[in-house]
Structures are given as structure tokens and as C-alpha cells.
Design an enzyme around this catalytic site. Structure first.
Site, mmCIF file in Angstrom:
data_model
loop_
_atom_site.group_PDB
_atom_site.id
_atom_site.type_symbol
_atom_site.label_atom_id
_atom_site.label_comp_id
_atom_site.label_asym_id
_atom_site.label_seq_id
_atom_site.Cartn_x
_atom_site.Cartn_y
_atom_site.Cartn_z
ATOM 1 N N ARG A 61 0.710 -1.094 0.008
ATOM 2 C CA ARG A 61 0.034 -0.107 0.066
ATOM 3 C C ARG A 61 0.868 1.233 -0.025
ATOM 4 O O ARG A 61 0.479 2.323 -0.726
ATOM 5 C CB ARG A 61 -0.987 0.029 1.249
ATOM 6 C CG ARG A 61 -1.817 1.280 1.161
ATOM 7 C CD ARG A 61 -2.710 1.044 2.366
ATOM 8 N NE ARG A 61 -3.106 2.430 2.696
ATOM 9 C CZ ARG A 61 -4.201 2.922 2.260
ATOM 10 N NH1 ARG A 61 -4.802 2.297 1.322
ATOM 11 N NH2 ARG A 61 -4.583 4.265 2.742
ATOM 12 N N CYS A 119 -1.454 -5.006 3.469
ATOM 13 C CA CYS A 119 -1.930 -5.983 4.217
ATOM 14 C C CYS A 119 -3.480 -6.064 4.319
ATOM 15 O O CYS A 119 -4.118 -4.826 3.881
ATOM 16 C CB CYS A 119 -1.757 -5.414 5.637
ATOM 17 S SG CYS A 119 0.139 -6.042 6.257
ATOM 18 N N PRO A 151 -9.184 3.104 1.501
ATOM 19 C CA PRO A 151 -9.018 3.782 0.319
ATOM 20 C C PRO A 151 -7.862 4.695 0.231
ATOM 21 O O PRO A 151 -7.148 4.996 1.297
ATOM 22 C CB PRO A 151 -10.428 4.457 0.445
ATOM 23 C CG PRO A 151 -10.960 4.369 1.742
ATOM 24 C CD PRO A 151 -10.132 3.325 2.334
ATOM 25 N N ILE A 152 -7.614 5.362 -0.936
ATOM 26 C CA ILE A 152 -6.734 6.780 -0.988
ATOM 27 C C ILE A 152 -7.536 7.987 -0.921
ATOM 28 O O ILE A 152 -6.774 8.719 -1.818
ATOM 29 C CB ILE A 152 -5.405 6.237 -1.589
ATOM 30 C CG1 ILE A 152 -6.023 6.035 -3.184
ATOM 31 C CG2 ILE A 152 -4.665 5.218 -1.305
ATOM 32 C CD1 ILE A 152 -4.749 6.097 -4.247
ATOM 33 N N ASP A 153 -8.807 7.875 -0.948
ATOM 34 C CA ASP A 153 -9.398 9.210 -1.348
ATOM 35 C C ASP A 153 -8.958 10.570 -0.751
ATOM 36 O O ASP A 153 -8.910 11.443 -1.263
ATOM 37 C CB ASP A 153 -11.139 8.888 -0.943
ATOM 38 C CG ASP A 153 -11.165 8.439 0.507
ATOM 39 O OD1 ASP A 153 -10.217 7.877 1.085
ATOM 40 O OD2 ASP A 153 -12.267 9.072 1.144
ATOM 41 N N VAL A 182 -8.909 2.802 14.285
ATOM 42 C CA VAL A 182 -8.394 3.411 13.028
ATOM 43 C C VAL A 182 -8.685 2.449 11.860
ATOM 44 O O VAL A 182 -9.045 3.062 10.664
ATOM 45 C CB VAL A 182 -6.788 3.436 13.241
ATOM 46 C CG1 VAL A 182 -6.054 3.748 12.077
ATOM 47 C CG2 VAL A 182 -6.474 4.223 14.295
ATOM 48 N N ARG A 205 7.874 -8.620 5.908
ATOM 49 C CA ARG A 205 7.946 -7.379 5.570
ATOM 50 C C ARG A 205 8.117 -6.255 6.572
ATOM 51 O O ARG A 205 8.345 -5.013 6.068
ATOM 52 C CB ARG A 205 6.384 -7.074 4.953
ATOM 53 C CG ARG A 205 5.830 -7.906 3.697
ATOM 54 C CD ARG A 205 4.551 -7.511 3.400
ATOM 55 N NE ARG A 205 4.214 -6.166 3.323
ATOM 56 C CZ ARG A 205 3.227 -5.545 3.718
ATOM 57 N NH1 ARG A 205 1.980 -6.191 4.135
ATOM 58 N NH2 ARG A 205 3.224 -4.177 3.837
HETATM 59 C C1 UD1 Z 1 -0.028 3.849 7.675
HETATM 60 C C2 UD1 Z 1 1.172 2.840 8.347
HETATM 61 C C3 UD1 Z 1 0.361 1.598 8.776
HETATM 62 C C4 UD1 Z 1 -0.361 1.997 9.834
HETATM 63 C C5 UD1 Z 1 -1.270 3.006 9.478
HETATM 64 C C6 UD1 Z 1 -2.126 3.814 10.748
HETATM 65 C C7 UD1 Z 1 2.810 3.400 6.488
HETATM 66 C C8 UD1 Z 1 3.695 2.605 5.351
HETATM 67 N N1 UD1 Z 1 2.153 2.493 7.066
HETATM 68 O O1 UD1 Z 1 -0.486 3.371 6.863
HETATM 69 O O2 UD1 Z 1 1.257 0.636 9.144
HETATM 70 O O3 UD1 Z 1 -1.241 0.951 10.102
HETATM 71 O O4 UD1 Z 1 -0.690 4.296 9.220
HETATM 72 O O5 UD1 Z 1 -1.432 3.957 11.695
HETATM 73 O O6 UD1 Z 1 3.257 4.290 7.311
HETATM 74 N N2 UD1 Z 1 -8.110 6.376 5.144
HETATM 75 C C9 UD1 Z 1 -9.278 6.676 4.000
HETATM 76 N N3 UD1 Z 1 -8.802 7.357 3.005
HETATM 77 C C10 UD1 Z 1 -7.477 7.597 2.701
HETATM 78 C C11 UD1 Z 1 -6.629 7.423 3.594
HETATM 79 C C12 UD1 Z 1 -6.899 6.695 4.750
HETATM 80 O O7 UD1 Z 1 -10.285 6.459 4.176
HETATM 81 O O8 UD1 Z 1 -7.235 8.366 1.683
HETATM 82 C C13 UD1 Z 1 -8.509 5.629 6.440
HETATM 83 C C14 UD1 Z 1 -7.843 4.154 6.222
HETATM 84 O O9 UD1 Z 1 -8.723 3.294 5.560
HETATM 85 C C15 UD1 Z 1 -7.789 3.953 7.624
HETATM 86 C C16 UD1 Z 1 -7.332 5.253 8.420
HETATM 87 O O10 UD1 Z 1 -7.821 6.357 7.325
HETATM 88 O O11 UD1 Z 1 -9.025 3.434 8.314
HETATM 89 C C17 UD1 Z 1 -5.834 5.323 8.532
HETATM 90 O O12 UD1 Z 1 -5.138 5.169 7.579
HETATM 91 P P1 UD1 Z 1 -3.891 5.950 7.242
HETATM 92 O O13 UD1 Z 1 -3.463 6.865 8.433
HETATM 93 O O14 UD1 Z 1 -3.969 6.506 5.987
HETATM 94 O O15 UD1 Z 1 -2.820 4.618 7.002
HETATM 95 P P2 UD1 Z 1 -1.681 4.436 5.854
HETATM 96 O O16 UD1 Z 1 -0.883 5.635 5.602
HETATM 97 O O17 UD1 Z 1 -2.319 3.813 4.833
#
Ligand code: UD1
Length: 420
Positions: A90, A114, A120-122, A325, A395
Site C-alpha cells: 500500500r 495488508c 481507500p486513498i481518497d 483506525v 515485510r
Molecule cells: C500507515 C502505516 C500503517 C499504519 C497506519 C495507521 C505506513 C507505510 N503505514 O498506513 O502501518 O497501520 O498508518 O497508523 O506508514 N483512510 C481513508 N482514506 C484515505 C486514507 C486513509 O479512508 O485516503 C483511512 C484508512 O482506511 C484507515 C485510516 O484512514 O482506516 C488510517 O489510514 P492511514 O493513516 O492513511 O494509514 P496508512 O498511511 O495507509
């Protein structure tokens, strides 16, 4: 991994560099033109090799060995990322911000990683669109293009780590003053800001909820040291607790472990906190159940939820864990139950009734941290435990076998049943 459990771990290890700091720092190199980024204390992990492969595929030269990585970035970069690498991890989405800022365009297949919720990445896309990128989704890939990003005010609905990092990187190369509100406060963000500042961007407020960035059109070579891995360090401390042993983790900033230390002390575990090390001592003692909720930093980390759940399964009394989270990060519970844990799941809440013994059996790791938690369970269980699907664990944990054996864990790697 075959684990003969039941004996206390004892000794000390040194924490690795943080995987989740190294990955965005590597992506930030893409902002450079004819310059290089040197990183120290880079952990030798599968995800790091995946990101190195991605950078090489885009045209960068990456040299990596002995914890040191040098990334040389040419004047011309490719901006289309290959699906086979992106879908492995991701964190590949972290190249999106730098590529759009640097090349004015990027193509990114929607990333994998994972299996812990929809992820999502919205937020990333909405923020880049607000900065002036045109975003389209075509055939499962994000297509982004711009004639030039503009500095603006971004306010996140949730302090997403990856979205904060993507915007921070893009804003560092965007002239003018950008403001990121409700930004993630993780130490890994602070490490990234340190690198971007060394490259020439002006950044203030990282580590807090509002970050201000004064971007620079051209960024220069920089050298940065990766911070210690708080999740790896915490995993070894919890291994010490679960086996009723004594474990010290050196080379760590104890401040990063604050939320864990508070919970361990509440559970009645002795925690020693020193300038750059933390130790736990749990000889012949049972700890008490505690309740916690996972939250963005400085709250209790979601990446430690499976491991602390493993420890609470053996606590005296009842514990409650709320995962706030991610929306489905309880896949490990089925495997925990097979080892004798008593867990009751209701939505995002799990009620744990502590047991005094766990029974070894064959279990499967569903993701990175669940895999780590199952290894802890195996170390504490009676008899033999086999943890399968270890590819997830590699990983995130460097030299896990040698670190565990140096703590006197009785573990060995055995071939899969299919001979792999
Ligand atoms: C990072 C970490 C991951 C950790 C997570 C939360 C890295 C490489 N990975 O992941 O190990 O578990 O932080 O501490 O640093 N979300 C949305 N839309 C988005 C982005 C996020 O809905 O565009 C939601 C996600 O689905 C999730 C929450 O926000 O429920 C947190 O995600 P985020 O903080 O973005 O985690 P990552 O950056 O993917």
C-alpha cells in the site's frame, strides 16, 4: 516457523530503523533532479526492497547495503508505476505526490498491502485535486496530471499518515505557502519533514496538527538518519512480557513508546525507561487486564493492536480493545482462539477474558502484525506452535530469527508442507 514455547525470553536487542519512516523517505527522493538522497539506518526488509524496485523502475539508481541507501535521481523520470510492484504494498501510493509535483503527471494502479480493512486513498486524491491536479480513475489506476500544483490549505477529515506524507512531499516542491490541517502527528512524519527541510523546503509545525510548508522549485541532495522502529521495539517488549521474561530494547526513543508504556504500567508490569532504551521485567508474574482504544499518534498504535491483544489474552481478568483506525483488523482472532484464547468480538470492540495457559498448534498469519502476534503467542504457549504464511512477517521485522534467538527463543524455520 516452529516455536517451542514456554521459556522466558531474556536479554537485549537493538531496534531496527523504522519501516514506516524509511518508505516515505525513499519516495521523497523522487522530488530531486540530478541530485541524491542518502539514508542511514535503513532496515533490510521486503517492503524496502519493493520500494527500491519501484524507484528503480521509475529511473532512479538505488544502492543499498549495511543499513545505508543512496538514491540518485536523474533529470528525467518515468511517471507510470508498474502494477506488479504497486499491488504488493500500500505504501507505493507514497510516490503519487512526489511524481505529480515533479513530473506534472503520474499513473498509479490502486495499491495492495495488508488485508486490514478497505483502506481507500481518497484523502490523498482529494488533497492533490485541491492543489490543482486533475485526477481520473481508469481501469483500476489513478491518472493524475497538472500544469503546476498550487499552494493551498488542506484540511483532512481524519489524520491519515499516508495522505499527510503525500501532501507534505508535493507541497515541498510547490512554490508558495501550503497549510495542512488535521495532519497526522506520527514521529515518521517528523522524520520526513526533516528530510524535506534538508532538501530545501521550509516546514514548520510537523509533529503537531497543523503543518506549514513553503515549497521550493528545486530541491537539493540531502542525507538523513531513519528514526527507530517503535512497532518493532514494542513487539519485542511484549514478547518479554508474554514469556514472563526480561527484555531490553536499545537504540529507541522511549517517547515514541509512551502509549504502550502507560498500558504496561497500568497492567502492573515493571518498565524501565532510560535515555535510549526501554526494558520490561515480568518474572513469575501475571499482569492485569487493561482496556485501550487504538488511535492516531500519540494514541495507542493500531499496528500494535494484535500484539497487545496477544499479551492481554494471558492477563489476569478482563480487557477491552476498541479498534478505531481500521474497520476490520481482527482477522487474527480466529487463530488466537485456536490457541485457547477467550475473545468475544462485537463490531470494532473485543472483550478478552484472560487465560493462564495457551496451547501450541498450527496457525496462519493473515498480515504483518497478526503474524508477529502469533509468534508471541507461540513463544508463550505450551508445546509446539507452527506459524505459517510468514511472508507477511518478513515485510516488517529485520533479522527476526537472530534477534529472537539472541533472547533465547527456541524457534526454527521449517519448509512449508509444499516444500517451499
Ligand atoms: C500507515 C502505516 C500503517 C499504519 C497506519 C495507521 C505506513 C507505510 N503505514 O498506513 O502501518 O497501520 O498508518 O497508523 O506508514 N483512510 C481513508 N482514506 C484515505 C486514507 C486513509 O479512508 O485516503 C483511512 C484508512 O482506511 C484507515 C485510516 O484512514 O482506516 C488510517 O489510514 P492511514 O493513516 O492513511 O494509514 P496508512 O498511511 O495507509
Amino acid at each position: 516457523m516452529l516455536i517451542r514455547g514456554g521459556s522466558p525470553l531474556s536479554g537485549s536487542i537493538v531496534a531496527q530503523g523504522a519501516k514506516n519512516a524509511a518508505l516515505p523517505l525513499m519516495a521523497s527522493a523522487l522530488l530531486l533532479k540530478g541530485q541524491s538522497l542518502t539514508l542511514e539506518r535503513v532496515p533490510d526488509l521486503m517492503d524496502i526492497h519493493t520500494m527500491a524496485g519501484l524507484l528503480r523502475n521509475l529511473g532512479a539508481n538505488v544502492e543499498f547495503g549495511g543499513g545505508r541507501m543512496k538514491i540518485d535521481v536523474p533529470d528525467e523520470l518515468k511517471w507510470e508505476t508498474p502494477a506488479n510492484l504497486v499491488r504488493k504494498m500500500r505504501a507505493s501510493s507514497l510516490v503519487l505526490g512526489p511524481l505529480v509535483a515533479r513530473c506534472g503527471k503520474a499513473v498509479l494502479p490502486l495499491p495492495g498491502g495488508c488485508a486490514i480493512g478497505s483502506r481507500p486513498i481518497d484523502f490523498h486524491l482529494k488533497a492533490l485535486a485541491k492543489m490543482g491536479a486533475e485526477i481520473d480513475l481508469e481501469h483500476g489506476s489513478v491518472h493524475a496530471r497538472t500544469d503546476g500544483l498550487r499552494a493551498t490549505r488542506i484540511s483532512f477529515d481524519f489524520p491519515s499518515v499516508g495522505a499527510t506524507e503525500n501532501v507534505l512531499m508535493a507541497a515541498s516542491m510547490t512554490p508558495g505557502r501550503s497549510v495542512i490541517e488535521n495532519a497526522a502527528r506520527e514521529p515518521e512524519i517528523v522524520n520526513l519533514a526533516q528530510a524535506l527541510r534538508a532538501m530545501g523546503a521550509r516546514i514548520e509545525g510537523e509533529g503537531g496538527g497543523t503543518i506549514q510548508v513553503e515549497g521550493a522549485k528545486n530541491l537539493g541532495s540531502a542525507s538523513v538518519r531513519i528514526i527507530p522502529d517503535r512497532i518493532e521495539a514494542s513487539t519485542y517488549l511484549l514478547a518479554g512480557v508474554m514469556t514472563r521474561g526480561e527484555v531490553t530494547v536499545n537504540g529507541i526513543n522511549p517517547e515514541y513508546l509512551e502509549s504502550l508504556i502507560i498500558k504496561l504500567e497500568e497492567a502492573g508490569i515493571f518498565v524501565g525507561v532510560f535515555a535510549d532504551s526501554v526494558s520490561v521485567s515480568c518474572r513469575d508474574r501475571r499482569w492485569k487486564g487493561v482496556s485501550l482504544k487504538t488511535l492516531p499518534y500519540p494514541g495507542f498504535p493500531t499496528d500494535l493492536q494484535p500484539q497487545i491483544m496477544a499479551a492481554l489474552c494471558m492477563a489476569d481478568g478482563t480487557s477491552v480493545i476498541q479498534e478505531s483506525v481500521f474497520d476490520s483488523r481482527y482477522v487474527h482472532i480466529g487463530e488466537f482462539k485456536r490457541m485457547g484464547c477467550k475473545l468475544d468480538i462485537q463490531g470494532n470492540t473485543v472483550v478478552i477474558t484472560g487465560v493462564s495457559k495457551l496451547a501450541g498448534t498450527e496457525v496462519h498469519a493473515s498480515d504483518l502484525r497478526a503474524g508477529a502476534a502469533l509468534i508471541l503467542m507461540g513463544l508463550a504457549a505450551e508445546g509446539e506452535t507452527t506459524v505459517c504464511s510468514l511472508k507477511h512477517v518478513w515485510r516488517g521485522y529485520e533479522s527476526l530469527m537472530s534477534k529472537m534467538t539472541s533472547l533465547r527463543a527456541d524457534i526454527e524455520l521449517i519448509p512449508d508442507q509444499d516444500g517451499a
